[in-house]
Design a protein around this motif. Structure first.
Motif, short mmCIF file in Angstrom:
data_model
loop_
_atom_site.label_atom_id
_atom_site.label_comp_id
_atom_site.label_asym_id
_atom_site.label_seq_id
_atom_site.Cartn_x
_atom_site.Cartn_y
_atom_site.Cartn_z
N ASP A 112 0.82 -1.21 0.00
CA ASP A 112 0.00 0.00 0.00
C ASP A 112 0.86 1.26 0.00
O ASP A 112 0.88 2.02 0.97
N ARG A 162 -4.87 -4.52 -0.48
CA ARG A 162 -3.68 -3.73 -0.22
C ARG A 162 -3.19 -3.98 1.19
O ARG A 162 -3.94 -3.85 2.15
N PRO A 198 -0.38 -3.34 4.39
CA PRO A 198 0.51 -2.28 4.87
C PRO A 198 1.96 -2.61 4.52
O PRO A 198 2.30 -3.79 4.34
N PRO A 256 6.03 -2.01 5.72
CA PRO A 256 6.20 -3.44 5.45
C PRO A 256 5.26 -4.27 6.33
O PRO A 256 4.82 -3.79 7.37
N ASP A 273 2.90 -10.69 8.30
CA ASP A 273 2.01 -11.82 8.13
C ASP A 273 1.04 -11.55 6.99
O ASP A 273 0.32 -10.55 7.00
N SER A 301 -1.12 -14.00 5.84
CA SER A 301 -2.10 -15.07 5.72
C SER A 301 -3.52 -14.54 5.50
O SER A 301 -4.27 -15.10 4.70
N SER A 302 -3.88 -13.44 6.16
CA SER A 302 -5.23 -12.90 5.96
C SER A 302 -5.45 -12.52 4.50
O SER A 302 -6.50 -12.82 3.91
N PHE A 303 -4.44 -11.87 3.95
CA PHE A 303 -4.57 -11.40 2.56
C PHE A 303 -4.57 -12.59 1.59
O PHE A 303 -5.31 -12.59 0.61
N LEU A 314 -5.67 -15.51 2.25
CA LEU A 314 -6.97 -16.17 2.38
C LEU A 314 -7.98 -15.52 1.45
O LEU A 314 -8.80 -16.20 0.81
N LYS A 315 -7.92 -14.20 1.36
CA LYS A 315 -8.82 -13.47 0.44
C LYS A 315 -8.51 -13.85 -1.01
O LYS A 315 -9.41 -14.08 -1.80
N GLN A 325 -10.53 -15.60 9.16
CA GLN A 325 -9.76 -14.43 9.59
C GLN A 325 -9.62 -14.38 11.10
O GLN A 325 -8.59 -13.96 11.63
N ILE A 359 -6.87 -16.76 12.06
CA ILE A 359 -5.56 -16.18 11.76
C ILE A 359 -5.21 -15.10 12.76
O ILE A 359 -4.07 -14.98 13.22
N ASN A 413 -1.80 -14.90 15.10
CA ASN A 413 -0.91 -13.75 15.26
C ASN A 413 -0.93 -13.25 16.68
O ASN A 413 0.09 -12.82 17.22
N LEU A 466 7.98 -17.08 8.96
CA LEU A 466 8.51 -15.85 8.38
C LEU A 466 9.91 -16.10 7.86
O LEU A 466 10.62 -16.96 8.37
N ARG A 492 -8.33 -6.52 8.96
CA ARG A 492 -7.83 -6.95 7.65
C ARG A 492 -8.95 -7.40 6.75
O ARG A 492 -8.88 -7.33 5.54
N GLU A 534 -6.39 -1.67 4.71
CA GLU A 534 -5.44 -0.55 4.74
C GLU A 534 -5.17 -0.08 6.18
O GLU A 534 -4.13 0.47 6.48
N ALA A 571 -2.55 -1.81 9.86
CA ALA A 571 -1.27 -1.50 10.49
C ALA A 571 -1.43 -0.48 11.61
O ALA A 571 -0.58 -0.37 12.48
#
Lengths: 406, 294
Positions: free
Chosen positions: A178, A205, A207, A209, A212, A214-216, A218-219, B14, B17, B21, B219, B263, B268, B271
């Motif tokens: 993003d 999008r 963030p 840096p 993780d 995994s959420s994105f 999954l989408k 979600q 997940i 985390n 990671l 998320r 967006e 963070a």
């Protein structure tokens, strides 16, 4: 009293110095050509550019001096711009004003490149961009003292995007960092996908840096798209790929790394990266010439060169030869000489610098090998296609560079 | 079935997940809370020691053939030992001074440790494979859960609860708590308070090393992995209440869930959501959700 007198005398003679030795033959200012390598020596991009770029520049200088025996001296200075525009422009200004640097190069990350290009224009010195990728460098923000040498996001999107759509990857989903670079890479690739008859199922999008993904992922998984385009870079890309394998996204859906370097593949390992498509401007194992140069680089750096390192060597050599041919380090004369002369070396064949500053050369569509296919260290890619320079880069007709309209 | 236009399957995925985390946040913020609660040191080196845990696991596997399960014990032990050295040689001189000195010292340490790893290993990092026994995953119907992620939640919860139990419910824990309230009195009762404090710091940073090993297969193991995470973890500790053991565990998990939901609905903002919550908590309850006002 006496000491003061001597100091004053020294000051006066130094002040008079630059004007004195203006001899007829060599018009290189003060007899030295100074090259400033401004790069990321400590951050996210220090493996793909960094010390390797400094080394490649020094190798070019050594080879140039050995082969051409010029009448002038060449010096290389380097500094860490920490990927920050303000640090980069302060350093460049200091180099130009105080240290007599004639050309600044590398410039990884778009923000530093754009900042330094402006200073170079103001001070009438040369900037050769090898690390940064945005097409803004040769479009909205183009100027006549900048060369964009190694690659840009248009060429990457064009190479990888088109190849994958043609290979049947019609529906796409984007995982996008993003910020400006991610957005532009996403847009460039979406345009290519659509122009070639593909469709875009959506994008998310993340963030910058991020750690993780995994959420994105999954989408992306639930979108059902055939291809997931990774419009991010560095560790974000590496972690996206790693976690895609973990969550079973791959191999059902395929990933397209839109900005990846061989250093990323090396750090990921073939087991995780296998089968991915990517586009680069250079691969060390293309032919005898690339292997010969890369092995020399490897002996000193202990890692194979990225395309940025190779471009760094090639562009520095091209610059030095232009200085020699022009008989001067004057910016206008050297730029004219560089644009006039085609580039033929291990990096580019029939490479040409256009008026918008874009160096046009062939790009390579690569696919990462399976672990079993890799026969020796750094044997990572199958070359799937050579994309001729004319097709790889944005055509001048689409240019948004003010220098071109005139 | 849908909730707010989001299919229930997606929501469940979600949330899970988020919980995964959250368990990282919990282990890391727990270590910070233990150290702050008992030593009054804001340990900024925590992220670097977490990174070190991950690297030790990688070095162990690549150069010495030490497998994941052994690394899970050895790496925290080594990180803990380093912590003990740091406490004995550097931190002990700062207890009488303002918090700021401890923060600056540990921040400097973090920069040195990260710089050394960057020098030797480069920035792109190294890949650590998921241990064989935990490869693959199960299809839960609403999502594919990698076995390893399930293990992360389990291992984190066990470690967190065990730590909480030791500190809040056992005799050793009682000595520890008493030692920080009134060290002179406890020393007079024949308990070696300085030793206790040294071991506590060692234990706190060993938790960071443990989290590092847990993170290694997920990671990319790189020198900056800790500094990317540490700011979020500090926010978790502040929200939970500096030094509150239970607070850090519950907040760690809770914020993981909230982040996961963000998320889903508005990626967006994922963070910043934790920092927005931190601001609100600081305005409403300056001592944090579980903290005690002094």
């Amino acid at each position: 009293m006496e000491r003061k007198y001597i100091a004053a005398l020294l000051a006066v003679s130094f002040a008079a110095l630059p004007a004195a030795p203006a001899s007829a033959q060599a018009k290189v200012s003060d007899g030295v050509v100074r090259i400033g390598v401004l790069t990321d020596l400590s951050g996210t991009y220090s493996d793909l550019s960094g010390q390797g770029s400094v080394l490649a520049t020094k190798m070019a200088v050594e080879d140039f001096i050995a082969a051409e025996k010029p009448a002038f001296k060449v010096e290389v200075v380097s500094a860490d711009h920490q990927n920050k525009g303000d640090i980069a422009s302060n350093k460049a200004r200091e180099w130009f004003e105080k240290d007599g640097v004639d050309m600044v190069t590398d410039l990884v990350t778009t923000s530093t490149a754009l900042a330094v290009m402006k200073i170079a224009k103001e001070k009438n010195r040369i900037a050769i961009v090898n690390g940064a990728g945005s097409t803004r460098i040769t479009n909205e923000d183009c100027n006549d003292v900048t060369v964009h040498y190694t690659y840009d996001t248009y060429a990457l999107a064009n190479g990888t995007g088109r190849a994958l759509v043609k290979a049947g990857g019609k529906s796409w989903f984007f995982l996008t960092a993003d910020y400006a670079f991610g957005h532009s890479l996403e847009k460039d690739t979406m345009d290519v996908v659509k122009a070639n008859g593909g469709s875009v199922a959506g994008s998310v999008r993340h963030p910058f840096p991020a750690n993780d993904f995994s959420s994105f992922l999954l989408k992306a998984q639930s979108s059902g798209a055939q291809v997931i385009g990774l419009a991010n870079a560095g560790n974000d890309t590496i972690n996206s790929i790693k976690q895609a394998a973990e969550f079973g996204v791959t191999p059902k859906q395929s990933l397209a790394g839109l900005l990846m370097f061989i250093s990323d593949i090396h750090s990921l390992g073939l087991k995780t990266a296998q089968n991915m498509y990517l586009t680069e401007g250079f691969y060390w194992d293309l032919n005898e010439q690339t292997r010969a140069w890369s092995k020399r680089f490897f002996d000193r750096h202990k890692r194979m060169p990225t395309m940025v390192h190779a471009g760094q060597y090639s562009s520095t050599m091209h610059y030095l030869k232009a200085v020699k041919a022009a008989g001067s380090d004057d910016t206008t004369a050297v730029m004219a000489q560089m644009k006039k002369t085609p580039i033929n070396d291990f990096f580019a064949s029939k490479g040409q610098i256009r008026d918008d500053g874009r160096m046009v050369h062939d790009m390579y569509l690569l696919q990462v090998k399976k672990p079993a296919e890799s026969k020796y260290p750094w044997d990572y890619y199958n070359v799937r296609a050579t994309i001729p320079g004319g097709e790889a880069f944005q055509p001048l007709s689409a240019s948004r560079c003010p220098l071109i309209r005139k | 079935m849908e909730i707010f236009g989001i299919p229930l399957r997606g929501l469940a995925g979600q949330l899970l997940i988020g919980l995964i985390n959250g368990s990282f946040y919990a282990v890391l913020s727990l270590g910070l809370a233990v150290i702050f609660g008992l030593l009054n040191i804001i340990n900024f080196a925590h992220g670097a020691l977490y990174m070190m845990g991950a690297f030790l696991a990688w070095i162990g596997l690549t150069h010495f053939g030490i497998n994941y399960w052994a690394a899970l014990l050895l790496a925290p032990l080594l990180v803990g030992l380093l912590g003990i050295v740091i406490e004995r040689t550097l931190l002990r001189w700062l207890y009488q001074l303002d918090h700021l000195y401890g923060l600056l010292l540990t921040f400097g340490l973090a920069l040195i440790i990260e710089g050394l790893f960057r020098y030797y290993f480069g920035i792109s990092g190294e890949t650590y494979e998921v241990p064989e026994a935990l490869q693959g995953g199960v299809d839960l119907g609403f999502m594919f859960l990698p076995l390893y992620r399930g293990w992360v939640v389990l291992a984190s919860l066990v470690v967190c609860l065990a730590t909480w139990f030791i500190i809040e419910r056992t005799k050793i824990g009682a000595y520890l708590r008493a030692g920080t309230e009134n060290p002179k009195l406890v020393q007079a009762l024949g308990i070696n308070v300085p030793l206790m404090i040294t071991l506590t710091y060692g234990f706190g940073v060993a938790l960071a090393g443990f989290a590092g090993v847990l993170a290694a297969p997920i990671l990319q193991v790189n020198p900056l992995m800790g500094s990317n995470l540490i700011i979020v973890v500090f926010a978790v500790v502040v929200i939970g209440g500096m030094g509150s053991i239970l607070g850090s565990i519950v907040t760690g998990l809770g914020l993981g869930l909230i982040e996961g939901l963000t998320r889903l609905f508005y990626p967006e903002a994922s963070a910043v959501v934790i920092f927005v919550i931190m601001v609100i908590v600081l305005l409403v309850r300056p001592a944090g959700l579980f903290g005690r006002e002094n």
